[in-house]
Design a protein around this motif. Sequence first.
Motif, mmCIF file in Angstrom:
data_model
loop_
_atom_site.group_PDB
_atom_site.id
_atom_site.type_symbol
_atom_site.label_atom_id
_atom_site.label_comp_id
_atom_site.label_asym_id
_atom_site.label_seq_id
_atom_site.Cartn_x
_atom_site.Cartn_y
_atom_site.Cartn_z
ATOM 1 N N ALA A 333 51.813 59.306 28.292
ATOM 2 C CA ALA A 333 52.250 60.545 27.652
ATOM 3 C C ALA A 333 51.086 61.505 27.417
ATOM 4 O O ALA A 333 51.276 62.587 26.880
ATOM 5 C CB ALA A 333 52.943 60.246 26.322
ATOM 6 N N THR A 334 49.876 61.114 27.838
ATOM 7 C CA THR A 334 48.704 61.945 27.598
ATOM 8 C C THR A 334 48.541 62.993 28.689
ATOM 9 O O THR A 334 49.072 62.878 29.789
ATOM 10 C CB THR A 334 47.432 61.081 27.555
ATOM 11 N N GLN A 335 47.764 64.010 28.383
ATOM 12 C CA GLN A 335 47.502 65.060 29.358
ATOM 13 C C GLN A 335 46.676 64.531 30.530
ATOM 14 O O GLN A 335 46.835 64.978 31.675
ATOM 15 C CB GLN A 335 46.768 66.234 28.687
ATOM 16 N N SER A 336 45.793 63.556 30.249
ATOM 17 C CA SER A 336 44.984 62.968 31.327
ATOM 18 C C SER A 336 45.876 62.315 32.367
ATOM 19 O O SER A 336 45.625 62.409 33.574
ATOM 20 C CB SER A 336 44.015 61.936 30.744
ATOM 21 N N TRP A 337 46.934 61.629 31.891
ATOM 22 C CA TRP A 337 47.849 60.993 32.836
ATOM 23 C C TRP A 337 48.605 62.050 33.645
ATOM 24 O O TRP A 337 48.759 61.922 34.862
ATOM 25 C CB TRP A 337 48.830 60.101 32.070
ATOM 26 N N LYS A 338 49.073 63.078 32.991
ATOM 27 C CA LYS A 338 49.822 64.128 33.692
ATOM 28 C C LYS A 338 48.952 64.830 34.735
ATOM 29 O O LYS A 338 49.408 65.154 35.830
ATOM 30 C CB LYS A 338 50.381 65.123 32.675
ATOM 31 N N ASN A 339 47.663 65.033 34.394
ATOM 32 C CA ASN A 339 46.751 65.625 35.365
ATOM 33 C C ASN A 339 46.525 64.684 36.543
ATOM 34 O O ASN A 339 46.418 65.122 37.690
ATOM 35 C CB ASN A 339 45.412 65.952 34.704
ATOM 36 N N ASP A 371 59.018 61.937 29.624
ATOM 37 C CA ASP A 371 57.829 62.760 29.453
ATOM 38 C C ASP A 371 57.104 63.049 30.758
ATOM 39 O O ASP A 371 56.177 63.844 30.785
ATOM 40 C CB ASP A 371 56.848 62.082 28.477
ATOM 41 N N VAL A 372 57.506 62.435 31.875
ATOM 42 C CA VAL A 372 56.830 62.723 33.143
ATOM 43 C C VAL A 372 57.809 63.126 34.232
ATOM 44 O O VAL A 372 57.423 63.296 35.373
ATOM 45 C CB VAL A 372 56.010 61.498 33.632
ATOM 46 N N TYR A 375 56.879 66.099 36.277
ATOM 47 C CA TYR A 375 55.625 66.042 37.036
ATOM 48 C C TYR A 375 55.774 65.265 38.347
ATOM 49 O O TYR A 375 55.044 65.515 39.294
ATOM 50 C CB TYR A 375 54.518 65.389 36.203
#
Length: 381
Positions: A333-339, A371-372, A375
Amino acid sequence: MSQSNPSVVLPTKSKTSIPDWFCITSGIWRKTSFLWTIKDFKEYHCEVNKLLKSSSFFSNTDPEYEWYLTIVEAEEYFGLFLNLDRGVNDNNNEVFVNMTMCLRDVEGNEALGRQQTRAKFTVGNDRHGYPNFVSKKALFDPDPNNKFLIEDKLTVFCELKFAKMEGNDDYLRRRPEVNVTISDNALKGLERMLHNQTFVDVTFVVDGKNFGAHKSILASRSPVFEAMFIHDMQENRSNEVNISDIRSEVFDAFLQYMYTDKTPNCKLVTELFVVADKYQVEGLQVLCEEIILKELSPGNAIDLLLFADLHRAKRLLKQVAFYIKISPINLMATQSWKNAILTRPNLFEIVNGVCDIKCPIGSSEVQLTSDVQHYVRPTKK
């Protein structure tokens, strides 16, 4: 009168004679464990032809053997089985297993289990388990205190200890083998030769610095160096090898390992892993993987997952992916994962596949969390 020297009494018992025929059987015990969570179990088990299959798992100390679990539906029961995928070079060995399998409740406690069971996996019989592991009546009991199926999610835990029994079926007329290990003195001698540059016959030019080494030692540790120094290549004719993609500090640590087997510097471990992969030094790769996993944390897990995927490090990729999946911190759920998944969408399927299996292995279906979902798009059927 002179005193005679005391006589030496020799043992009268004869030594055991060296046999003409012999066979050696040996087995080294390995351990591993696996957690399998199946969401929407009531609906899912009806759609997969009465057979559910988990992803594969293995032991870090013996990755050649890959295991997986299957749930088989019968008329009144669900059976749970441990399955073995054999290695390419291991078609004849017997594998002995002590296994424990159980269901876990929402708090992670054992809700239904079996005591340790001993089984032998042989060619043509690579599945063992419990045909009547849990009854449908108990599993689908509408009682709110039912601990087996929580929110339509079934969680299975498997722990096993196994050993392959290797027997020498070719009876030979020769002396029994003796295991010989390199002594500390021998390793110190090799280290001294490297340090003093004694009898060096090849020079590596790395990042503007020269490193002298010995072709025979490097060729014995790396098939890449062996091919380089056996064939009529420019490096072999000139006795000079130019390397442009490795820092001198890293190459120096690499040479130290090649001569001494010493544990590398933790600060250089990821770079050393890449060098070990380039020159096919498997022992150093495994050692680097162990160090990386010891330093694994929520802060570096996603970067290490990207690193393992980039370098196709299968064993490291599975371990880091599992860590991300079970981490108390929701790393997905972190921004690092989404990036990360913007550049490598396959990472979601890798992480999702190591624990929560929504479809049999081999399917292209991907189940996305809320949450993803925006993406990553699931692969079209």
